[in-house]
Scaffold this active site. Structure first.
Site, PDB file in Angstrom:
ATOM      1  N   LYS A  36      15.680  -5.890  16.683  1.00 18.98           N
ATOM      2  CA  LYS A  36      14.400  -5.715  17.393  1.00 18.98           C
ATOM      3  C   LYS A  36      13.383  -4.931  16.569  1.00 18.98           C
ATOM      4  O   LYS A  36      12.183  -5.157  16.686  1.00 18.98           O
ATOM      5  CB  LYS A  36      14.626  -5.040  18.739  1.00 18.98           C
ATOM      6  N   ARG A 131      18.288   6.610  30.728  1.00 16.90           N
ATOM      7  CA  ARG A 131      17.453   5.439  30.498  1.00 16.90           C
ATOM      8  C   ARG A 131      17.990   4.369  31.444  1.00 16.90           C
ATOM      9  O   ARG A 131      18.169   4.636  32.630  1.00 16.90           O
ATOM     10  CB  ARG A 131      17.470   5.002  29.018  1.00 16.90           C
TER      11      ARG A 131
END
Length: 505
Positions: A36, A131
């Site tokens: 990514k 998260r």
């Protein structure tokens, strides 16, 4: 190009991947290479494959589509938890997704049922980093509903640490992950394929020998791309930290004061700077700024240079210590950290140049001959047209093979003798043996393809007798033909040139 350039050393990425895969393999852990930070750069994914990676983790569907369009057909894992609005696209595009929301998982199940498939999911557990992830108390009730869905299958459990809260992987929290995995298996008669123990921050725990044996999967990005673990950002043994280098041109070079002159207010970004009085210094300005890169993530390769700051499109340096070694128009090089890499890869103003080191290109550059084989009539026609003379003019001597090289073993023989195999024929299927021979010798290659038809039949199209997909389409990963068998894609569109292509009427 005079603008900023990011160079990508694919050989170093491959070697980094090999170093990470090697230690993980010793502990029976498979690795998903995370791309990514490079915006799904296909060349980077292929470098990871050469280093032993067998599956890719990505966060954005745009990058996943880019991989598929480039003929990358390995298993793809969607790392970012899916939005409810994209469930149809997700089940059509990726093999596995990481999930934490029951309503989204139900949506994935419905979308998968419409396609007549079962979508595989990994349940993400929040072990304190705060998260994404299911809170542990909610895992069993949520799993009870998921196992009743016919369109999804739980294939693993995972967690993510050090990304938001900075929580470090330990034998305790990894042990807890294993315990939750075993509880899921026992309660719902599951056999989990993945117990995914995090990212590059898990490597120190693995190297210490304290990683629980049941953890069998990691999602590794930074350690492969930048050669660092992510707990303390220490270099990982056997890896390179400079696979990515950013350079920019020096556009001003002047002696000026080190302190601004006048009353000080806020800068262009709303901050009030602090400055040290060092008298007059030599200040350099580069044609790159905060619009292109997170400047705080840059480190000059020449340690005599100091970054003073940046505006949106200028980077300011103190180059005094470099003496007279720099002049206007020179390029200044920087190492990048993860945040700088992320930002520079997304900038449309920075050119990206991937390359293979000399070790990879020396074989091609040392080739001085061409092995010629194929259909006799076609060869004669080309020779009559001056092929030998034209190849000779650019430094290549023509050798006509005593035996046909239109077989994988013949291609390998030509390459072993540092000859370029040139196969001439009237049927594109002849190229298949060339592709198979090359794939046995190299992991990636470029191709110049002369044909009036590419043979890329759209999916679902009813093909006329004798048309079908070409060997080129198969080598690029756009499906295979019964005549070709299974052909792993070793080509990418950016390394393929088609000459003579005509529009089909």
């Amino acid at each position: 190009m005079s603008g900023p350039i990011l160079t990508v050393d694919l050989q170093k990425i491959e070697k980094n991947a090999r170093a990470v895969v090697s230690i993980c393999r010793e502990h029976n852990i498979t690795v998903a290479g995370v791309t990514k930070a490079t915006c799904g750069m296909p060349q980077v994914a292929r470098a990871m494959f050469r280093g032993g990676i067998q599956e890719i983790g990505e966060s954005r569907l745009e990058n996943i589509h880019r991989f598929r369009a480039s003929g990358i057909n390995c298993p793809l894992i969607l790392l970012r938890i899916p939005p409810l609005s994209e469930v149809d696209e997700i089940v059509a595009s990726v093999d596995i997704s990481l999930n934490s929301e029951l309503s989204v998982i139900k949506g994935l199940s419905v979308a998968a049922e419409r396609r007549g498939i079962v979508h595989e999911i990994i349940l993400m557990l929040d072990l304190g980093d705060l998260r994404e992830g299911i809170w542990p108390d909610d895992l069993m009730p949520m799993a009870r509903e998921i196992v009743e869905l016919s369109g999804v299958r739980i294939v693993g459990i995972g967690t993510n640490l050090t990304c938001f809260g900075g929580v470090i992987p330990t034998s305790e929290n990894m042990g807890a992950l294993v315990e939750y995995a075993r509880a899921l298996e026992d309660r719902f008669s599951l056999k989990l394929r993945y117990i995914s123990g995090g990212n590059s921050s898990s490597l120190p725990l693995l190297a210490s020998g304290k990683m629980p044996e049941a953890v069998n999967h990691l999602r590794i990005g930074e350690a492969i791309l930048l050669g660092r673990e992510t707990v303390h950002r220490n270099p990982w043994p056997g890896t390179f930290q400079d696979a990515f280098l950013l350079s920019s041109e020096l556009i001003e070079l002047k002696e000026k004061p080190s302190l601004p002159v006048g009353e000080i207010g806020e800068d262009a970004f709303g901050f009030k700077g602090t400055f040290e009085d060092r008298g007059n210094i030599i200040r350099g300005i580069l044609n790159i700024g905060r619009e292109d890169v997170n400047v705080e993530g840059l480190k000059p390769v020449d340690r005599k240079l100091t970054i003073l700051g940046a505006s949106s499109d200028h980077l300011l340096l103190d180059v005094t210590a470099a003496g007279t070694s720099l002049k206007l128009g020179d390029r200044v090089f920087f190492e990048v950290n993860y945040s700088a890499l992320l930002s520079v890869m997304t900038s449309a103003y920075v050119q990206k140049k991937a390359f293979l080191s000399e070790e990879y290109t020396e074989n091609a550059s040392s080739c001085s001959g061409v092995f010629l084989s194929g259909d006799r009539g076609v060869i004669d026609a080309f020779m009559k047209g001056g092929l030998e003379k034209k190849l000779g003019a650019i430094g290549y001597r023509v050798f006509e093979a005593e035996e046909s090289i239109t077989s994988p073993s013949g291609i390998e023989l030509a390459l072993s003798q540092k000859k370029i195999p040139l196969i001439l024929g009237s049927d594109h299927t002849m190229s298949l043996t060339g592709f198979l021979g090359l794939s046995g010798q190299v992991d990636a290659f470029g191709l110049i393809w002369f044909d009036s038809k590419a043979g890329f039949s759209p999916p679902g199209r009813v093909e006329k007798q004798g048309q079908g997909r070409s060997a080129l389409a198969a080598a690029l990963g756009y499906g295979t033909s019964a005549n070709f068998g299974e052909l792993r894609a070793h080509l990418s569109p950016e390394n393929t040139v088609i000459i003579g292509l005509r529009a089909e009427r």
